[in-house]
Design an enzyme around this catalytic site. Structure first.
Site, PDB file in Angstrom:
ATOM      1  N   ILE A   1     -26.775 -11.815 -42.156  1.00 52.62           N
ATOM      2  CA  ILE A   1     -26.416 -12.856 -43.130  1.00 52.62           C
ATOM      3  C   ILE A   1     -27.311 -14.090 -42.980  1.00 52.62           C
ATOM      4  O   ILE A   1     -27.280 -14.964 -43.832  1.00 52.62           O
ATOM      5  CB  ILE A   1     -24.929 -13.302 -43.010  1.00 52.62           C
TER       6      ILE A   1
ATOM      7  N   ASN B   1     -30.241  -9.686 -27.822  1.00 51.35           N
ATOM      8  CA  ASN B   1     -29.745 -10.720 -26.922  1.00 51.35           C
ATOM      9  C   ASN B   1     -28.634 -10.100 -26.089  1.00 51.35           C
ATOM     10  O   ASN B   1     -27.627  -9.640 -26.633  1.00 51.35           O
ATOM     11  CB  ASN B   1     -29.212 -11.909 -27.719  1.00 51.35           C
TER      12      ASN B   1
ATOM     13  N   VAL C   1     -22.409 -11.867 -31.338  1.00 48.09           N
ATOM     14  CA  VAL C   1     -21.510 -10.786 -31.763  1.00 48.09           C
ATOM     15  C   VAL C   1     -21.547  -9.723 -30.672  1.00 48.09           C
ATOM     16  O   VAL C   1     -22.631  -9.253 -30.283  1.00 48.09           O
ATOM     17  CB  VAL C   1     -21.945 -10.183 -33.115  1.00 48.09           C
TER      18      VAL C   1
ATOM     19  N   HIS D   1     -26.426  -4.998 -30.802  1.00 49.77           N
ATOM     20  CA  HIS D   1     -27.248  -4.953 -32.014  1.00 49.77           C
ATOM     21  C   HIS D   1     -28.681  -5.304 -31.647  1.00 49.77           C
ATOM     22  O   HIS D   1     -28.943  -6.134 -30.780  1.00 49.77           O
ATOM     23  CB  HIS D   1     -26.725  -5.909 -33.091  1.00 49.77           C
TER      24      HIS D   1
ATOM     25  N   HIS E   1     -32.225  -6.704 -33.331  1.00 55.57           N
ATOM     26  CA  HIS E   1     -32.849  -7.389 -34.457  1.00 55.57           C
ATOM     27  C   HIS E   1     -34.174  -6.679 -34.726  1.00 55.57           C
ATOM     28  O   HIS E   1     -35.019  -6.573 -33.830  1.00 55.57           O
ATOM     29  CB  HIS E   1     -33.127  -8.857 -34.115  1.00 55.57           C
TER      30      HIS E   1
END
Ligand code: 5GP
Length: 119
Positions: A36, A93, A102, A106, A108
Protein backbone atom coordinates in the site's frame (compact mmCIF):
# COMPACT_ATOMS: atom_id res chain seq x y z
CA UNK A 1 13.79 -19.35 19.56
CA UNK A 2 10.37 -20.07 18.13
CA UNK A 3 8.04 -17.10 17.78
CA UNK A 4 4.29 -16.90 18.28
CA UNK A 5 2.36 -16.27 15.08
CA UNK A 6 -0.68 -13.97 15.29
CA UNK A 7 -3.37 -15.37 13.00
CA UNK A 8 -4.99 -11.95 12.81
CA UNK A 9 -2.07 -10.06 11.27
CA UNK A 10 -3.03 -8.22 8.07
CA UNK A 11 -1.14 -10.55 5.72
CA UNK A 12 -2.83 -13.61 7.28
CA UNK A 13 -6.15 -11.90 6.54
CA UNK A 14 -5.08 -11.20 2.95
CA UNK A 15 -4.10 -14.87 2.55
CA UNK A 16 -7.52 -15.96 3.83
CA UNK A 17 -9.28 -13.46 1.57
CA UNK A 18 -10.60 -11.53 4.58
CA UNK A 19 -8.75 -8.31 3.69
CA UNK A 20 -8.32 -6.78 0.24
CA UNK A 21 -5.08 -6.77 -1.73
CA UNK A 22 -4.13 -6.36 -5.35
CA UNK A 23 -2.93 -9.92 -5.92
CA UNK A 24 -0.40 -10.32 -8.73
CA UNK A 25 0.88 -13.89 -8.56
CA UNK A 26 -0.09 -16.89 -6.50
CA UNK A 27 0.91 -20.54 -6.36
CA UNK A 28 1.06 -23.26 -3.70
CA UNK A 29 4.05 -21.63 -2.02
CA UNK A 30 3.54 -17.88 -2.08
CA UNK A 31 1.38 -14.89 -2.78
CA UNK A 32 2.62 -11.66 -4.35
CA UNK A 33 0.64 -8.43 -4.06
CA UNK A 34 1.10 -4.65 -4.20
CA UNK A 35 2.27 -2.85 -1.08
CA UNK A 36 0.00 0.00 0.00
CA UNK A 37 3.03 2.29 0.36
CA UNK A 38 5.47 1.77 -2.54
CA UNK A 39 8.96 3.18 -2.17
CA UNK A 40 10.20 2.23 -5.64
CA UNK A 41 8.98 2.19 -9.24
CA UNK A 42 8.30 -1.51 -8.70
CA UNK A 43 7.56 -2.54 -5.10
CA UNK A 44 5.74 -5.80 -4.46
CA UNK A 45 5.39 -7.98 -1.37
CA UNK A 46 5.99 -11.73 -1.50
CA UNK A 47 4.75 -13.86 1.35
CA UNK A 48 4.94 -17.58 2.02
CA UNK A 49 1.65 -19.36 2.60
CA UNK A 50 3.10 -20.89 5.78
CA UNK A 51 2.27 -19.03 9.00
CA UNK A 52 5.73 -17.78 9.92
CA UNK A 53 6.65 -14.54 11.66
CA UNK A 54 9.93 -13.66 10.00
CA UNK A 55 12.92 -15.12 8.19
CA UNK A 56 14.35 -16.79 11.30
CA UNK A 57 10.97 -18.38 12.04
CA UNK A 58 10.67 -19.57 8.41
CA UNK A 59 14.08 -21.24 8.58
CA UNK A 60 13.30 -22.84 11.95
CA UNK A 61 9.80 -24.10 11.16
CA UNK A 62 9.95 -25.07 7.48
CA UNK A 63 11.70 -27.97 5.81
CA UNK A 64 14.51 -27.45 3.34
CA UNK A 65 12.12 -28.58 0.62
CA UNK A 66 9.54 -25.95 1.61
CA UNK A 67 12.19 -23.22 1.75
CA UNK A 68 13.56 -24.28 -1.62
CA UNK A 69 10.11 -24.32 -3.21
CA UNK A 70 9.38 -20.85 -1.84
CA UNK A 71 12.46 -19.34 -3.47
CA UNK A 72 11.77 -21.10 -6.77
CA UNK A 73 8.38 -19.39 -6.63
CA UNK A 74 10.02 -16.04 -5.84
CA UNK A 75 11.80 -16.23 -9.16
CA UNK A 76 8.59 -17.18 -10.98
CA UNK A 77 6.74 -14.29 -9.33
CA UNK A 78 9.46 -11.78 -10.25
CA UNK A 79 9.59 -12.97 -13.83
CA UNK A 80 5.78 -12.88 -14.05
CA UNK A 81 6.09 -9.09 -13.72
CA UNK A 82 8.32 -9.02 -16.78
CA UNK A 83 11.41 -8.34 -14.69
CA UNK A 84 14.68 -9.63 -16.05
CA UNK A 85 17.27 -11.53 -14.04
CA UNK A 86 19.55 -8.51 -13.69
CA UNK A 87 17.20 -5.79 -12.46
CA UNK A 88 15.53 -6.58 -9.14
CA UNK A 89 16.32 -6.78 -5.45
CA UNK A 90 14.76 -8.73 -2.62
CA UNK A 91 14.88 -7.71 1.02
CA UNK A 92 13.25 -8.60 4.30
CA UNK A 93 13.17 -6.82 7.64
CA UNK A 94 13.73 -9.41 10.35
CA UNK A 95 12.36 -8.05 13.63
CA UNK A 96 11.24 -4.70 15.00
CA UNK A 97 14.74 -3.27 15.23
CA UNK A 98 15.18 -3.94 11.50
CA UNK A 99 11.93 -2.10 10.75
CA UNK A 100 9.53 -5.03 10.46
CA UNK A 101 5.95 -3.79 10.89
CA UNK A 102 3.87 -6.80 9.82
CA UNK A 103 4.64 -10.08 11.52
CA UNK A 104 4.06 -12.51 8.70
CA UNK A 105 7.31 -13.04 6.77
CA UNK A 106 7.41 -10.88 3.67
CA UNK A 107 10.02 -10.03 1.10
CA UNK A 108 10.09 -6.66 -0.61
CA UNK A 109 10.66 -7.07 -4.34
CA UNK A 110 12.08 -3.81 -5.66
CA UNK A 111 13.06 -2.63 -9.11
CA UNK A 112 13.59 0.61 -10.95
CA UNK A 113 14.18 3.84 -9.08
CA UNK A 114 14.06 3.62 -5.26
CA UNK A 115 12.31 6.63 -3.67
CA UNK A 116 12.76 5.73 0.00
CA UNK A 117 14.85 3.62 2.35
CA UNK A 118 12.46 1.89 4.74
CA UNK A 119 13.10 -1.56 3.34
P1 5GP B 1 7.94 -4.05 6.80
O1 5GP B 1 8.14 -2.68 7.35
O2 5GP B 1 7.22 -4.96 7.80
O3 5GP B 1 9.19 -4.65 6.25
O4 5GP B 1 6.99 -3.88 5.54
C1 5GP B 1 5.59 -3.87 5.65
C2 5GP B 1 5.05 -3.65 4.26
O5 5GP B 1 3.67 -3.95 4.28
C3 5GP B 1 5.18 -2.19 3.78
O6 5GP B 1 5.55 -2.21 2.39
C4 5GP B 1 3.76 -1.67 3.96
O7 5GP B 1 3.45 -0.61 3.07
C5 5GP B 1 2.96 -2.90 3.66
N1 5GP B 1 1.63 -2.93 4.23
C6 5GP B 1 1.26 -2.65 5.51
N2 5GP B 1 -0.06 -2.84 5.68
C7 5GP B 1 -0.54 -3.26 4.48
C8 5GP B 1 -1.83 -3.63 4.03
O8 5GP B 1 -2.83 -3.59 4.74
N3 5GP B 1 -1.94 -4.02 2.72
C9 5GP B 1 -0.86 -4.06 1.88
N4 5GP B 1 -1.08 -4.44 0.63
N5 5GP B 1 0.38 -3.72 2.28
C10 5GP B 1 0.54 -3.33 3.57
Amino acid sequence: MSKTYDNNNIFAKILRGEAPANKLYEDDNLLMFDTIDPIADVHKLLIPKKPVVDLNDFIEKCTEEEIGKFFKSVKKAAFSLGLKENEYKLSTNCGELAGQAVFHLHFHLLAGKIHGHNT
